[in-house]
Write a protein that holds these residues in place. Structure first.
Motif, short mmCIF file in Angstrom:
data_model
loop_
_atom_site.label_atom_id
_atom_site.label_comp_id
_atom_site.label_asym_id
_atom_site.label_seq_id
_atom_site.Cartn_x
_atom_site.Cartn_y
_atom_site.Cartn_z
N PRO A 155 0.81 -1.24 0.10
CA PRO A 155 -0.10 0.07 0.07
C PRO A 155 0.87 1.14 -0.09
CG PRO A 155 -0.86 -1.52 1.44
CD PRO A 155 0.59 -2.19 1.07
N ASN A 156 2.14 1.12 0.39
CA ASN A 156 2.95 2.28 0.15
C ASN A 156 3.36 2.92 -1.12
OD1 ASN A 156 3.06 2.76 3.15
ND2 ASN A 156 5.06 2.24 3.67
N THR A 157 3.16 2.19 -1.95
CA THR A 157 3.50 2.19 -3.23
C THR A 157 2.28 3.42 -4.07
OG1 THR A 157 2.42 0.44 -4.39
CG2 THR A 157 4.63 0.35 -3.89
N ARG B 228 1.83 6.59 -11.68
CA ARG B 228 0.86 6.67 -10.61
C ARG B 228 0.15 5.41 -10.44
NH1 ARG B 228 -3.71 10.32 -12.32
NH2 ARG B 228 -5.03 8.42 -12.79
N VAL B 229 0.35 5.30 -8.78
CA VAL B 229 -0.25 3.64 -8.41
C VAL B 229 -1.34 4.44 -7.74
CG1 VAL B 229 0.27 1.82 -7.06
CG2 VAL B 229 2.26 2.80 -8.33
N GLU B 230 -2.57 3.73 -8.30
CA GLU B 230 -4.01 3.90 -7.81
C GLU B 230 -4.45 2.90 -6.66
OE1 GLU B 230 -6.53 4.32 -11.10
OE2 GLU B 230 -6.07 6.45 -11.42
N ALA B 231 -4.78 3.49 -5.43
CA ALA B 231 -5.61 2.70 -4.55
C ALA B 231 -6.27 1.59 -5.00
CB ALA B 231 -6.30 3.54 -3.30
N ALA B 232 -6.15 0.29 -4.43
CA ALA B 232 -6.97 -0.96 -5.00
C ALA B 232 -8.41 -0.33 -4.85
CB ALA B 232 -6.47 -1.85 -3.84
#
Ligand SMILES: [Cu+2]
Length: 592
Positions: A537-539, A562-566
């Protein structure tokens, strides 16, 4: 004498006109390799005050240096998983770095730099040679301001100390990480000047009990502009045809292992200058086993490390790469990879067990030549340090615990056992301003296949790649240029799964990897295939991937992800505090 002063200046008061803080003092060539000062967390907290300064030596070398409150240069920050780091960074850079006497006469330069600052360091548009910030290379901490953001965070001279504050994730692998500035367009100048330091996440003996109880030595190898750029090579060297200049203006690869290097090297700031490479000095007790933690903090120089006794290569035992123990896959026990040389790209780390030479046997730490391609820099064979066996050799200051509690098993399945949800292709490429003139200015690109090549624009904010947290992807990174590049991505590690299209078995993680260069005879572009891990989740957030040869990075060889939250809420619309840490229960990693 200068070298010994440097070793102890944290404990003595210097009355000389050149105070250590003003001049970024460096040991003399041939000096004993000093150990960086260790700053250790206490009761779960490490509080550090760092000041960054610059200075131009009488020999013209441009130095950048970090000092802690006690005057120690580039201290090693030591924390355990779960610890809180509070680092206050003061920017004392000036745009007219000069020796101390001259600096007193040029107050207007500093004033001019201060006048540029106008805003919140968390949302600064100012990126100049006197701007600075920090990247914590290898750590899986959030890419947000006051933690590990490098896109907007920029601290100007005259700003009050800027606070970095975050918790080391509970699941951060134990090993060697590092800190350095990451101001777009100016990273090379600051890192080449020496702005870098080691960071150790404690507990590697918990991951591999073969290193339990060993004395440990932190070795930071940096590069810098040549002190003697016009000197001919040493007479003992075979002649090389002539010195050319590569696309970046550095001494071009001769392909021979000899000739003028693009940059000089230093080891823990002891310079090893061209053309004679007078080695620094390391003493060990005869045949003592030590644990060496080596960081290639060079701006552009590749290393190919070897340990020679009586000129014969010795086996050394690799325990960790890029901060991650190589047995982290959970299936290989106390595995150690015994090698007689190891390539380390700029930004890479290697940690290994070395056995000292027997009494009377001369030893050397060297870097062997690296063929960087016809477009690359010259990284010739050269000595770095002598290794001398002496019964009265001082012990390294730090020793790993001798009865460690083993690390708990990782919370996530091993990356190598997770199927990727998709495959992307990216490629490194370069273009010449004048295609007919190989010496004309070069533009550097790192492009997602299908998109138009463009130089990285820090003000764009539009990601080149969008992924979802929780996913694992495969990225094929191609090199369509004639020189090496070192692929690095912030906030996460990856696993190499194929080299030039051929599957390979390397069940360990890295955060920086060499991508082989293209030759005219190649039927296809060389490539690496990487399994990219976005599960933590830190990504979540927006951050960068780039070439770690900093003149390439500064020149635009960088992209935005951009890494979007799950839960599908775009990361850019989420507010801090951060999304937590790698393992449950989540620590809140507060920013202020
Ligand atoms: Cu590059």
């Amino acid at each position: 004498m200068f070298a010994s002063l440097w070793l102890v200046h944290g404990h003595v008061s210097l009355c000389a006109q050149e105070s250590p803080n003003a001049s970024c003092p460096r040991p003399s060539p041939g000096a004993a390799v000093p150990e960086p000062v260790d700053l250790r967390s206490h009761n779960g907290i490490l509080k550090v005050d760092l000041t960054v300064r610059n200075f131009t030596g009488t020999d013209g070398t441009k130095r950048f240096c970090y000092f802690d409150a006690a005057g120690n240069q580039s201290p090693t920050l030591r924390l355990s998983p779960g610890d809180l780091l509070i680092l206050n960074l003061k920017n004392d850079l000036t745009d007219a770095p000069a020796n101390a006497a001259a600096a007193n006469n040029t107050p207007n330069h500093k004033h001019a730099a201060v006048a540029e600052k106008n805003s919140d360091p968390c949302d600064s548009a100012t990126m100049s040679l006197t701007s600075t910030n920090l990247h914590f290379h290898g750590l899986t901490v959030p890419a947000v301001c006051h933690q590990d953001d490098v896109l907007k965070t920029s601290i100007q001279p005259g700003d009050p100390p800027f606070q970095y504050k975050f918790r080391i994730p509970e699941g951060e692998p134990p090993g060697l990480y590092w800190y350095h500035p990451h101001i777009h367009g100016f990273s090379k100048a600051q890192v080449l000047g020496g702005a870098s330091g080691a960071m150790i996440i404690e507990g590697i003996e918990r991951a591999n009990k073969e290193v339990a109880g060993l004395p440990e030595r932190v070795l930071v190898i940096r590069d810098q502009d040549l002190v003697n750029p016009n000197a001919p090579p040493a007479k003992s060297e075979p002649g090389v045809p002539k010195f050319l200049v590569d696309h970046d203006g550095d001494a071009a690869n001769t392909g021979t292992g000899f000739g003028k290097p693009a940059k000089d090297l230093s080891i823990n700031f002891v310079p090893v200058p061209y053309p004679d490479y007078p080695p620094a000095a390391i003493q060990m007790k005869p045949q003592e086993r030590q644990f060496w933690r080596v960081l290639n903090a060079s701006a552009i120089t590749y290393l190919n490390l070897a340990v020679l006794y009586k000129r014969a290569p010795q086996q050394f035992g690799i325990v960790a790469l890029d901060g991650v123990p190589i047995n982290s896959n959970g299936t290989t026990g106390d595995f150690i990879s015994w090698q007689n040389h190891i390539g380390v790209p700029p930004g890479g780390r290697v940690e290994f067990i070395v056995t000292g030479p027997p009494a009377g046997v001369p030893g050397l730490l060297v870097t062997r030549t690296v063929d960087t391609g016809v477009g690359g820099e010259n990284d010739p064979n050269r000595m770095i340090a002598t290794i001398t066996a002496a019964a009265d050799a001082p012990e390294p200051k730090s020793k790993l615990a001798s009865s460690p509690v083993p690390l708990p098993p990782p919370a996530e399945p091993w990356l190598g056992n997770v199927a990727p949800v998709c495959v992307r292709k990216l490629y490194f490429s370069e273009t010449l301003l004048d295609p007919n003139d190989p010496n004309s200015a070069t533009t550097f690109y790192l492009t997602v296949e299908g998109q138009e090549p463009k130089v990285f624009d820090p003000s764009s904010g539009v990601p080149d790649i969008v992924v979802k947290q929780g996913d694992v992807e495969d990225w094929i990174i191609e090199n369509r240029s004639t020189e090496l590049h070192a692929f690095h991505i912030h906030q996460l590690h990856f696993m190499l799964v194929a080299w030039d299209g051929v599957a390979i078995n390397e069940p360990f993680l890295r955060d920086t990897i060499n991508v082989p260069f293209h030759s005219a005879a190649d039927l296809q572009y060389p490539s690496v295939r990487l399994r990219m891990d976005f599960r933590d989740p830190n990504t979540v957030g927006t951050f960068v991937y780039h070439c770690h040869l900093l003149e390439h990075e500064d020149g635009g060889m960088m992209g935005l992800i951009r890494v979007e939250a799950a839960d599908s809420t775009p990361a850019s619309e989420k507010s801090t505090p951060s999304p937590g840490t790698r393992s449950a229960p989540a620590h809140s990693t507060t920013s202020n």
